[in-house]
Each structure stands twice: as structure tokens, then as C-alpha cells.
Design a protein around this motif. Structure first.
Motif, PDB file in Angstrom:
ATOM      1  N   VAL A 180       0.833  -1.205   0.000  1.00  0.00           N
ATOM      2  CA  VAL A 180       0.000   0.000   0.000  1.00  0.00           C
ATOM      3  C   VAL A 180       0.870   1.258   0.000  1.00  0.00           C
ATOM      4  CG1 VAL A 180      -1.693   1.338   1.316  1.00  0.00           C
ATOM      5  CG2 VAL A 180      -1.948  -1.141   1.104  1.00  0.00           C
ATOM      6  N   GLY A 181       0.543   2.167  -0.909  1.00  0.00           N
ATOM      7  CA  GLY A 181       1.273   3.423  -1.026  1.00  0.00           C
ATOM      8  C   GLY A 181       2.498   3.363  -1.914  1.00  0.00           C
ATOM      9  N   LYS A 182       2.776   2.204  -2.489  1.00  0.00           N
ATOM     10  CA  LYS A 182       3.944   2.046  -3.361  1.00  0.00           C
ATOM     11  C   LYS A 182       3.534   2.055  -4.826  1.00  0.00           C
ATOM     12  CE  LYS A 182       6.772  -0.567  -0.049  1.00  0.00           C
ATOM     13  NZ  LYS A 182       5.882  -0.372   1.110  1.00  0.00           N
ATOM     14  N   CYS A 183       4.480   2.377  -5.684  1.00  0.00           N
ATOM     15  CA  CYS A 183       4.285   2.362  -7.138  1.00  0.00           C
ATOM     16  C   CYS A 183       5.446   1.580  -7.761  1.00  0.00           C
ATOM     17  CB  CYS A 183       4.257   3.770  -7.723  1.00  0.00           C
ATOM     18  SG  CYS A 183       3.053   4.885  -6.985  1.00  0.00           S
ATOM     19  N   ILE A 184       5.118   0.699  -8.682  1.00  0.00           N
ATOM     20  CA  ILE A 184       6.154  -0.066  -9.380  1.00  0.00           C
ATOM     21  C   ILE A 184       5.930   0.056 -10.879  1.00  0.00           C
ATOM     22  CG2 ILE A 184       7.173  -2.335  -9.798  1.00  0.00           C
ATOM     23  CD1 ILE A 184       6.408  -3.150  -7.004  1.00  0.00           C
ATOM     24  N   THR A 241      -4.787   0.952  -1.962  1.00  0.00           N
ATOM     25  CA  THR A 241      -5.218   0.495  -0.647  1.00  0.00           C
ATOM     26  C   THR A 241      -5.028  -1.017  -0.597  1.00  0.00           C
ATOM     27  OG1 THR A 241      -7.534  -0.052  -1.159  1.00  0.00           O
ATOM     28  CG2 THR A 241      -7.022   2.270  -0.733  1.00  0.00           C
ATOM     29  N   GLU A 242      -5.433  -1.645   0.511  1.00  0.00           N
ATOM     30  CA  GLU A 242      -5.345  -3.103   0.580  1.00  0.00           C
ATOM     31  C   GLU A 242      -6.415  -3.791  -0.245  1.00  0.00           C
ATOM     32  OE1 GLU A 242      -7.130  -1.993   4.675  1.00  0.00           O
ATOM     33  OE2 GLU A 242      -6.236  -0.961   2.944  1.00  0.00           O
ATOM     34  N   HIS A 243      -7.300  -2.997  -0.901  1.00  0.00           N
ATOM     35  CA  HIS A 243      -8.374  -3.562  -1.722  1.00  0.00           C
ATOM     36  C   HIS A 243      -8.388  -3.035  -3.151  1.00  0.00           C
ATOM     37  CE1 HIS A 243     -10.004  -5.307   1.910  1.00  0.00           C
ATOM     38  NE2 HIS A 243     -10.119  -4.125   2.461  1.00  0.00           N
ATOM     39  N   LYS A 255     -11.743   5.377 -24.064  1.00  0.00           N
ATOM     40  CA  LYS A 255     -11.946   6.776 -23.679  1.00  0.00           C
ATOM     41  C   LYS A 255     -12.909   6.889 -22.505  1.00  0.00           C
ATOM     42  CE  LYS A 255     -10.918   8.779 -28.224  1.00  0.00           C
ATOM     43  NZ  LYS A 255     -11.456   9.531 -29.394  1.00  0.00           N
ATOM     44  N   ASN A 256     -13.785   5.906 -22.338  1.00  0.00           N
ATOM     45  CA  ASN A 256     -14.700   5.902 -21.193  1.00  0.00           C
ATOM     46  C   ASN A 256     -14.019   5.441 -19.914  1.00  0.00           C
ATOM     47  OD1 ASN A 256     -16.969   6.691 -22.757  1.00  0.00           O
ATOM     48  ND2 ASN A 256     -17.230   4.580 -23.445  1.00  0.00           N
ATOM     49  N   TYR A 257     -12.818   4.910 -20.036  1.00  0.00           N
ATOM     50  CA  TYR A 257     -12.098   4.378 -18.891  1.00  0.00           C
ATOM     51  C   TYR A 257     -11.255   5.499 -18.289  1.00  0.00           C
ATOM     52  CZ  TYR A 257      -9.472   0.864 -16.196  1.00  0.00           C
ATOM     53  OH  TYR A 257      -8.900   0.112 -15.199  1.00  0.00           O
ATOM     54  N   VAL A 258     -11.943   6.441 -17.622  1.00  0.00           N
ATOM     55  CA  VAL A 258     -11.287   7.639 -17.106  1.00  0.00           C
ATOM     56  C   VAL A 258     -10.560   7.348 -15.805  1.00  0.00           C
ATOM     57  CG1 VAL A 258     -11.656  10.002 -16.310  1.00  0.00           C
ATOM     58  CG2 VAL A 258     -13.008   9.090 -18.221  1.00  0.00           C
ATOM     59  N   ASP A 259     -11.231   6.665 -14.893  1.00  0.00           N
ATOM     60  CA  ASP A 259     -10.618   6.323 -13.614  1.00  0.00           C
ATOM     61  C   ASP A 259     -10.059   4.914 -13.688  1.00  0.00           C
ATOM     62  OD1 ASP A 259      -9.881   6.096 -10.976  1.00  0.00           O
ATOM     63  OD2 ASP A 259     -11.902   5.667 -10.268  1.00  0.00           O
ATOM     64  N   HIS A 260      -8.759   4.788 -13.533  1.00  0.00           N
ATOM     65  CA  HIS A 260      -8.079   3.503 -13.693  1.00  0.00           C
ATOM     66  C   HIS A 260      -7.951   2.750 -12.359  1.00  0.00           C
ATOM     67  CE1 HIS A 260      -5.957   5.407 -17.421  1.00  0.00           C
ATOM     68  NE2 HIS A 260      -7.190   5.038 -17.677  1.00  0.00           N
ATOM     69  N   THR A 261      -8.957   2.824 -11.530  1.00  0.00           N
ATOM     70  CA  THR A 261      -8.961   2.131 -10.245  1.00  0.00           C
ATOM     71  C   THR A 261      -9.711   0.813 -10.381  1.00  0.00           C
ATOM     72  OG1 THR A 261      -9.030   4.276  -9.129  1.00  0.00           O
ATOM     73  CG2 THR A 261      -9.508   2.331  -7.792  1.00  0.00           C
ATOM     74  N   GLU A 262      -9.106  -0.259  -9.882  1.00  0.00           N
ATOM     75  CA  GLU A 262      -9.730  -1.584  -9.964  1.00  0.00           C
ATOM     76  C   GLU A 262      -9.601  -2.303  -8.615  1.00  0.00           C
ATOM     77  OE1 GLU A 262     -11.493  -2.493 -12.337  1.00  0.00           O
ATOM     78  OE2 GLU A 262     -10.765  -1.626 -14.208  1.00  0.00           O
ATOM     79  N   PRO A 263     -10.518  -3.238  -8.350  1.00  0.00           N
ATOM     80  CA  PRO A 263     -10.393  -4.032  -7.123  1.00  0.00           C
ATOM     81  C   PRO A 263      -9.214  -4.989  -7.206  1.00  0.00           C
ATOM     82  CG  PRO A 263     -12.183  -4.866  -8.478  1.00  0.00           C
ATOM     83  CD  PRO A 263     -11.713  -3.603  -9.125  1.00  0.00           C
ATOM     84  N   GLY A 264      -8.495  -5.128  -6.111  1.00  0.00           N
ATOM     85  CA  GLY A 264      -7.344  -6.024  -6.069  1.00  0.00           C
ATOM     86  C   GLY A 264      -7.276  -6.742  -4.737  1.00  0.00           C
ATOM     87  N   TYR A 265      -6.369  -7.690  -4.653  1.00  0.00           N
ATOM     88  CA  TYR A 265      -6.125  -8.391  -3.395  1.00  0.00           C
ATOM     89  C   TYR A 265      -4.625  -8.582  -3.225  1.00  0.00           C
ATOM     90  CZ  TYR A 265      -6.073 -12.359  -6.688  1.00  0.00           C
ATOM     91  OH  TYR A 265      -5.819 -13.184  -7.749  1.00  0.00           O
ATOM     92  N   PHE A 266      -4.194  -8.597  -1.968  1.00  0.00           N
ATOM     93  CA  PHE A 266      -2.783  -8.655  -1.628  1.00  0.00           C
ATOM     94  C   PHE A 266      -2.613  -9.637  -0.474  1.00  0.00           C
ATOM     95  CE2 PHE A 266      -4.003  -4.491  -3.115  1.00  0.00           C
ATOM     96  CZ  PHE A 266      -2.991  -4.075  -3.970  1.00  0.00           C
ATOM     97  N   LEU A 267      -1.842 -10.689  -0.680  1.00  0.00           N
ATOM     98  CA  LEU A 267      -1.560 -11.651   0.384  1.00  0.00           C
ATOM     99  C   LEU A 267      -0.055 -11.791   0.557  1.00  0.00           C
ATOM    100  CD1 LEU A 267      -4.371 -12.780  -1.081  1.00  0.00           C
ATOM    101  CD2 LEU A 267      -4.023 -14.620   0.555  1.00  0.00           C
ATOM    102  N   ARG A 268       0.387 -11.799   1.813  1.00  0.00           N
ATOM    103  CA  ARG A 268       1.794 -12.041   2.094  1.00  0.00           C
ATOM    104  C   ARG A 268       2.036 -13.543   2.067  1.00  0.00           C
ATOM    105  NH1 ARG A 268       3.517  -9.852   7.548  1.00  0.00           N
ATOM    106  NH2 ARG A 268       3.355  -7.837   6.483  1.00  0.00           N
TER     107      ARG A 268
END
Length: 252
Positions: free
Chosen positions: A120-124, A140-142, A164-177
Motif C-alpha cells: 500500500v502506497g507504493k508504485c512499481i 489500498t489493501e483492496h 476513452k470511457n475508462y477515465v478512472d483507472h482504479t480496480e479491485p485487487g487483493y494482496f496476500l503475504r
């Protein structure tokens, strides 16, 4: 590649959904799952840690991805199904099931692969083998976002017009250690599927990320045809102004 000398080929997976599964790894990139044979290669991603995806059914389409940690005796199953929502036939439903590997002389582990905020908070920035690059913003964690670095094709193509309709590039995700420094990250293009229409098929990705080496191995599922396996090299980059702002058009 599976280490047949060190690890048993036949495994009993005790899953937390109450069902046991039988998995046997075979030579020449084959396996049996619940008695049926499939194509699927166990890709090693650290000592005794394997990433094993395979297509299990054509209609409705089902892809299974197993994270096998032989050293810890743990397993996580990702089940993706496409074609089960009559109103959104391209949508992919994803289910995550943790469990453990029943190994001779080993007690049941007390813990499972658990959800984490490690990214969370990182960019790669990921650079793939075929020359494509993209930035993943782990919001976020989601949720996560993408920063597109390249156009995919002709700006007048149905693909680019729909995008062009895909303005906000936010998607649901999951993160497991999975291990210290190793994260399982996955996402489904749910928002993209809602706003772009039939010109673009919803896609799901799951990948193991080594945060120390900044390398990844993963699979893509959802586009027409068989799943694809990918590897990529990465580098941590700084977010752009506002890129980590959780406010967005699309809420999950």
C-alpha cells in the motif's frame, strides 16, 4: 519446474472451504487435479515456492492458480470463472481459498497466507518481456490503479474509442503475504468491464512479486484464448501528484 527429487509428486491439499483436493505433478508440464489431467507447469519463485496456473474448464471458463509453499506447507487457491454472469458475460468472478499441504510427518500449520498492506502506497513500473511497460499504483489493501505509459493501438480503433470511457483507472485487487518480501497480488478489471462494453474483454491477473528483487511471475486470464504466463522486471517509482488520493469515480 517441479523438483521431483525433493518434493512428492502427489499432494493432498486441505482447503479451508472444507474440501480436500488431490493434485499430482507430472513430467512434461502436465498435472492431474481431482482425477482429470491438464496442462500446467509449476514455476519456481524462490526455494520451494511454486506458482501453478492452469485452465480447468472451457464453458463456463475456469482458471485455477495455486500458490504452493512447500517449505511452509501452505497453499492458496485462486479460482476465476468467466461466463457465469448473464448480464455481464465477460465479467470474471474470483474466489480465494487458503489451506495447507498435507505432508508426511508435518503438523497442520497454525497460520495461512494472510492479507497484507505491504504494497500500500507504493508504485512499481513493470517492464515486460515483449516490450510493454506500465506503472501499478497500489492504492489500498483492496484497490490498485494503473498509469498507462503507452497507447495500445490506432486511436480510431474500437479498442481506443472504448477506452476513452475508462477515465478512472482504479480496480479491485487483493494482496496476500506469502513469505517475508513476497506478495501475491491480483486484480480483476471490473470497472473497465462496466464502462468499456463488449469491445474489450474483462481480464484477471494474478502474480507473485518479490519486493527485494522487484521481479514478478504471473498469469493473465479472460481475453479470448488460453491464459498467458508472463514475467517482468520492476522498479519502484514515485507517485504523480494526486495518484495516491483514494477518492475516485469507482468505489468498491
Amino acid at each position: 519446474m517441479w523438483n521431483f527429487e525433493k518434493y512428492p509428486a502427489a499432494l493432498r491439499l486441505v482447503m479451508d472451504d472444507g474440501y480436500d483436493r488431490a493434485l499430482t505433478l507430472l513430467p512434461e508440464n502436465r498435472l492431474t487435479w481431482e482425477g482429470a489431467e491438464y496442462a500446467g507447469e509449476a514455476l519456481e519463485f524462490g526455494e520451494g515456492l511454486y506458482f501453478l496456473p492452469f485452465d480447468a474448464q472451457e464453458s463456463p471458463r475456469i482458471n485455477l492458480t495455486l500458490i504452493l509453499d512447500m517449505e511452509a506447507g501452505l497453499v492458496t487457491l485462486i479460482r476465476c470463472r468467466q461466463g457465469v454472469n448473464p448480464k455481464r458475460p465477460s465479467y470474471i468472478a474470483t474466489e480465494i481459498v487458503p489451506g495447507f499441504i498435507d505432508l508426511p510427518g508435518r503438523p497442520e500449520p497454525l497460520k495461512r497466507h494472510g492479507y497484507t498492506r505491504d504494497l500500500v502506497g507504493k508504485c512499481i513500473r513493470w517492464d515486460y518481456d515483449w516490450g510493454f511497460s506500465i506503472v501499478h499504483v497500489y492504492l489500498t489493501e483492496h484497490t490498485y490503479r494503473i498509469r498507462l505509459l503507452q497507447k495500445m493501438g490506432d486511436p480510431d480503433s474500437p479498442y481506443e474509442i472504448a477506452m476513452k470511457n475508462y477515465v478512472d483507472h482504479t480496480e479491485p485487487g487483493y494482496f496476500l503475504r506469502i513469505r517475508p518480501g513476497v506478495v501475491l497480488f491480483g486484480f480483476t478489471e471490473d470497472h473497465m468491464d462496466r464502462v468499456t462494453g463488449p469491445e474489450i474483454s474483462c481480464s484477471s491477473r494474478a502474480q507473485l512479486i518479490d519486493l527485494n528483487k522487484v521481479e514478478t511471475v504471473g498469469r493473465g486470464f479472460g481475453m479470448p484464448g488460453p491464459m498467458d504466463i508472463f514475467r517482468a522486471k520492476g522498479a519502484f517509482v514515485e507517485p504523480l501528484p494526486g495518484e495516491l488520493d483514494p477518492a475516485c469515480i469507482y468505489y468498491v
